[in-house]
Design a protein around this motif. Structure first.
Motif, short mmCIF file in Angstrom:
data_model
loop_
_atom_site.label_atom_id
_atom_site.label_comp_id
_atom_site.label_asym_id
_atom_site.label_seq_id
_atom_site.Cartn_x
_atom_site.Cartn_y
_atom_site.Cartn_z
N ALA A 47 0.80 -1.37 -0.06
CA ALA A 47 0.11 -0.05 -0.21
C ALA A 47 0.94 1.19 0.19
N SER A 48 2.04 1.21 0.53
CA SER A 48 2.85 2.30 0.52
C SER A 48 3.79 2.28 -0.41
N SER A 49 4.18 1.62 -1.26
CA SER A 49 5.23 1.42 -2.36
C SER A 49 4.57 2.34 -3.67
N PRO A 50 5.38 3.38 -4.04
CA PRO A 50 5.05 3.91 -5.43
C PRO A 50 4.98 2.90 -6.51
N LEU A 51 5.92 1.84 -6.37
CA LEU A 51 5.57 0.87 -7.59
C LEU A 51 4.18 0.28 -7.89
N THR A 52 3.65 0.11 -6.68
CA THR A 52 2.38 -0.31 -6.63
C THR A 52 1.22 0.44 -7.59
N TYR A 53 1.59 1.69 -7.67
CA TYR A 53 0.68 2.97 -8.58
C TYR A 53 1.36 3.31 -9.66
N VAL A 54 2.72 2.89 -10.16
CA VAL A 54 3.46 3.30 -11.37
C VAL A 54 2.42 3.43 -12.59
N ASP A 55 1.52 2.38 -12.89
CA ASP A 55 0.90 2.37 -13.80
C ASP A 55 -0.24 3.34 -14.20
N ALA A 56 -0.52 4.03 -13.02
CA ALA A 56 -1.45 5.18 -12.94
C ALA A 56 -0.90 6.48 -13.08
N VAL A 57 0.40 6.56 -13.18
CA VAL A 57 1.30 7.88 -13.30
C VAL A 57 0.83 8.52 -14.65
N LYS A 58 0.38 9.62 -14.54
CA LYS A 58 0.11 10.40 -15.90
C LYS A 58 1.17 11.72 -16.00
N ALA A 59 1.69 12.03 -14.98
CA ALA A 59 2.61 13.31 -14.95
C ALA A 59 3.84 12.92 -15.57
N PRO A 60 4.45 13.49 -16.44
CA PRO A 60 6.05 13.33 -16.68
C PRO A 60 6.94 13.53 -15.51
N VAL A 61 7.75 12.59 -15.39
CA VAL A 61 8.62 12.69 -14.14
C VAL A 61 9.93 12.65 -14.33
N HIS A 62 10.95 13.13 -13.72
CA HIS A 62 12.35 13.34 -13.64
C HIS A 62 12.67 12.75 -12.35
N ILE A 63 13.54 11.54 -12.81
CA ILE A 63 14.29 11.05 -11.40
C ILE A 63 15.80 11.16 -11.47
N ALA A 64 16.50 11.78 -10.31
CA ALA A 64 17.69 11.53 -10.06
C ALA A 64 18.09 10.74 -8.91
N ALA A 65 19.32 9.86 -9.31
CA ALA A 65 19.49 8.98 -8.75
C ALA A 65 21.16 8.84 -8.20
N GLY A 66 21.54 8.54 -7.20
CA GLY A 66 23.07 8.31 -6.90
C GLY A 66 23.34 6.83 -6.91
N VAL A 67 24.24 6.42 -7.93
CA VAL A 67 24.38 5.17 -7.93
C VAL A 67 25.00 4.29 -6.75
N ASN A 68 25.64 5.01 -5.85
CA ASN A 68 26.25 4.44 -4.63
C ASN A 68 25.47 4.83 -3.39
N ASP A 69 24.04 4.85 -3.64
CA ASP A 69 23.37 5.33 -2.37
C ASP A 69 22.89 4.37 -1.44
N PRO A 70 23.36 4.23 -0.32
CA PRO A 70 22.90 3.18 0.57
C PRO A 70 21.52 3.20 1.19
N ARG A 71 20.83 4.53 1.10
CA ARG A 71 19.78 4.76 1.76
C ARG A 71 18.50 4.51 0.65
N CYS A 72 18.57 4.93 -0.28
CA CYS A 72 17.65 4.50 -1.54
C CYS A 72 18.17 4.00 -2.73
N PRO A 73 18.60 2.66 -2.50
CA PRO A 73 19.66 2.10 -3.38
C PRO A 73 19.12 2.17 -4.93
N ILE A 74 20.06 1.98 -5.75
CA ILE A 74 19.52 2.26 -7.25
C ILE A 74 18.88 1.13 -7.78
N ARG A 75 18.98 -0.12 -7.34
CA ARG A 75 18.10 -1.25 -8.10
C ARG A 75 16.69 -1.09 -7.73
#
Length: 611
Positions: free
Chosen positions: A529-557
């Motif tokens: 219920a709390s995961s963005p992945l659950t609702y990804v198919d409903a996304v309408k807005a263009p989205v920009h994502i920035a990600a650190g490839v070495n991030d231990p808090r919000c990992p890249i995978r």
């Protein structure tokens, strides 16, 4: 890495060629100096003077400043030994937060291992004794939390170990007692305290956790700075907010303090142990007070209206503090008068004051901070909802370069201190348990409705933006309420909560178990219920994502999993991956990412915008 004898210098680009929003990032800035307890003329501070945030040594007696660290991805985690002879700093790899402590002489010289014999780990606190003994907190996926005593010339000794989160609180003045914050009761949001000797024997315990749905937290604020003094200054939540208390760990007595101020209150000792410097935070502003322990008298320390982001009492009784407001850039001042550190070069341009907004929400009144662009008419404006991270944090009337950049481009900016934020009482901070993300979005939605109905925000040109937990709420928001937002901008977010849990650092696993009430295998419906992945198919807005490839808090995978789902359905999106961890300490990298967000929003919002 070798240290260099460089002074603070301005950025390389000519100020006349830069827009104001870039100047605010590039202008040299300094943090509040830390000073050595037994050598107060020796200080350590952080600056971006070279274009990367690094540590600087400052000899106040001679006025000499020296850059102490020089790494491609920057360095901010450092401290001084009590005698001021050594600079300790944490050495990780490209921002992954996994590494070891090293040290170098204050006057300059080669780095050397500070804790020989200890393998790399995530840091969990550090305390340095006057005899050279160090107490090092560590966290690893394999061992959980460990605390080691490292004596000069001897092998490290383990004095504490537990699977749940724990860390070093403070070492007593004479180096005989160690205060530990731990969560052995299983609630990673509310610590208990234990005081031990350096051979691991327990001296005292304090635990306000009550089990069930109500937990109360404790925090270590510091031992009294006097030889033989067994008083420990701590923070507690017994009256529904953070307040200081003096706990004598030898006889167990607790001295409640007569600090009758609304909001959260923290404190630190004056150097002679006779008084406390009180930091008071209330409704997105903060101020300082001096509390005399003998007279039980509270006297205000004069600071301008705004936010004091750090303060320290000096041996001469003066107070140095870092202050800013949303309109005025940060400066380090002293109650003795004047600016403590004034970096040369261009000054960051001012910005726009905030307006306080109070909105009735499903869980009570929500405090938001709004800013209107100057010179772009009366509105409604294209509006960015800039959502803070944490979640245990709060936006305040403090200077921030990113909101100022949006204002310069004709956007209004709204920041929401949703449930989960600090500064509004324990119940407000703890409210999101078991409905993670959903609670925060209810509050953001209520403030969005106010922004539109008040005429501030154009409902067709609303941007949801944030980093870390704010990035998580951005992805969750554009999926759960796809018609509310025209653009989404998410930096280092949680995107797939189940994968994030399995890949993240151990301390965050413990926090997530507390927030959700278990692991993804134990409470799968809550994670779903709390995961963005659950609702990804409903996304309408263009989205920009920035990600650190070495991030231990919000990992890249887990971010890649989300992006793959966007790509599979042909959703409009852009992804920027960069070689760092949970954000960047490089000024040009920060500017690059803000520019990307600005250009993405200007490209995808309807009706165009004045530039």
């Amino acid at each position: 890495m070798t240290s260099s004898d460089s002074h603070l210098t301005p950025g390389t680009a000519a100020a006349s060629e830069m827009p104001d929003w870039e100047k605010r990032f590039r202008a040299p800035r300094v943090g509040l100096p830390e000073w050595a307890e037994d050598a107060p003329d020796r200080s350590l501070f952080v600056s971006n003077a070279t274009g990367t945030y690094e540590l600087y040594a400052w000899d106040r007696a001679t006025g000499t400043q020296r850059q102490a660290t020089d790494r491609p991805n920057g360095t901010t985690d450092g401290t001084l030994s009590p005698d001021g002879e050594w600079i300790w700093w944490f050495s990780d790899t490209d921002g992954d937060e996994f590494g070891t402590w090293v040290r170098q002489p204050f006057a300059g010289g080669p780095d050397e291992p500070a804790t020989p014999g200890l393998e790399p780990s995530y840091p969990a606190g550090l305390a340095i004794g006057r005899d050279g003994t160090a107490v090092v907190g560590r966290s690893t996926d394999e061992d959980g939390s460990t605390i080691h005593v490292v004596r000069p010339g001897a092998a490290p000794e383990v004095v504490y170990r537990h699977r749940e989160s724990a860390g070093v609180g403070d070492l007593s003045y004479d180096g005989t007692l160690l205060a530990i914050e731990h969560t052995e009761h299983g609630d990673a949001m509310h610590s208990a305290l234990r005081v031990i000797t350096l051979d691991g024997a327990t001296v005292a315990e304090l635990d306000d956790s009550r089990g069930g749905t109500e937990e109360l937290g404790l925090e270590v604020l510091g031992f009294a700075p006097v030889a033989g003094d067994t008083r420990l200054l701590i923070g507690h939540q017994r009256r529904g907010r953070w307040e200081p208390m003096v706990w004598d760990v030898a006889d167990g007595t607790e001295e409640d303090l007569a600090v009758d101020l609304p909001g959260d209150v923290s404190a630190e000792w004056y150097p002679d142990g006779s008084a406390l410097l009180i930091a008071h935070s209330f409704e997105a502003r903060s101020e300082l007070w001096r509390y005399d322990l003998a007279a039980r008298e509270l006297v205000r320390v004069d600071t301008p209206p705004g936010t004091v982001s750090g303060a320290t009492a000096r041996p001469d009784g003066t107070v140095e503090y870092q202050w800013s407001s949303a309109a005025e850039p940060a400066v380090v001042r002293s109650t003795a008068g004047g600016v403590v550190l004034d970096p040369p070069g261009m000054r960051p341009p001012a910005s726009v004051p905030v307006e306080d907004v109070w909105v009735e929400g499903p869980g009570g009144r929500i405090h938001a901070l709004a800013q209107r662009p100057v010179g772009h008419g009366d509105g409604p404006f294209p509006t960015v909802f800039e959502i803070h991270g944490g979640p245990t944090w709060h936006d305040s009337d403090a200077f921030a370069a990113t909101p100022a950049a949006w204002l310069d481009h004709g956007f209004a900016v709204v920041r929401v201190n949703y449930r989960g934020s600090t500064g509004y009482g324990r119940e407000w901070t703890d409210a999101l348990k078991h409905r993670v993300g959903l609670i925060e979005l209810e509050d953001i939605t209520a403030v969005r409705e106010w922004a539109v109905s008040s005429g501030l925000a154009d409902p067709a040109r609303l941007v949801l933006s944030g980093g870390s937990w704010g990035g998580y709420l951005t992805l969750l928001g554009i999926g759960m309420r796809p018609d509310d937002w025209a653009v989404g901008l998410a930096a280092v977010p949680v995107a797939d909560y189940v994968t994030a849990y399995h890949d993240e650092m151990e301390a965050l696993k413990a926090l997530d178990r507390t927030l959700f009430g278990g692991t993804p295998e134990e409470v799968p419906e809550r994670f779903r219920a709390s995961s963005p992945l659950t609702y990804v198919d409903a996304v309408k807005a263009p989205v920009h994502i920035a990600a650190g490839v070495n991030d231990p808090r919000c990992p890249i995978r887990q971010i890649d999993n989300y992006v793959d789902r966007l790509a599979a359905r042909g959703a409009v999106h852009e992804v920027y991956r960069y070689d760092a961890g949970h954000g960047s300490l490089v000024v040009e990298e920060r500017i690059k990412q803000v520019r990307m967000d600005l250009e993405f929003a200007l490209k995808h919002l309807p009706q165009g915008l004045p530039r």
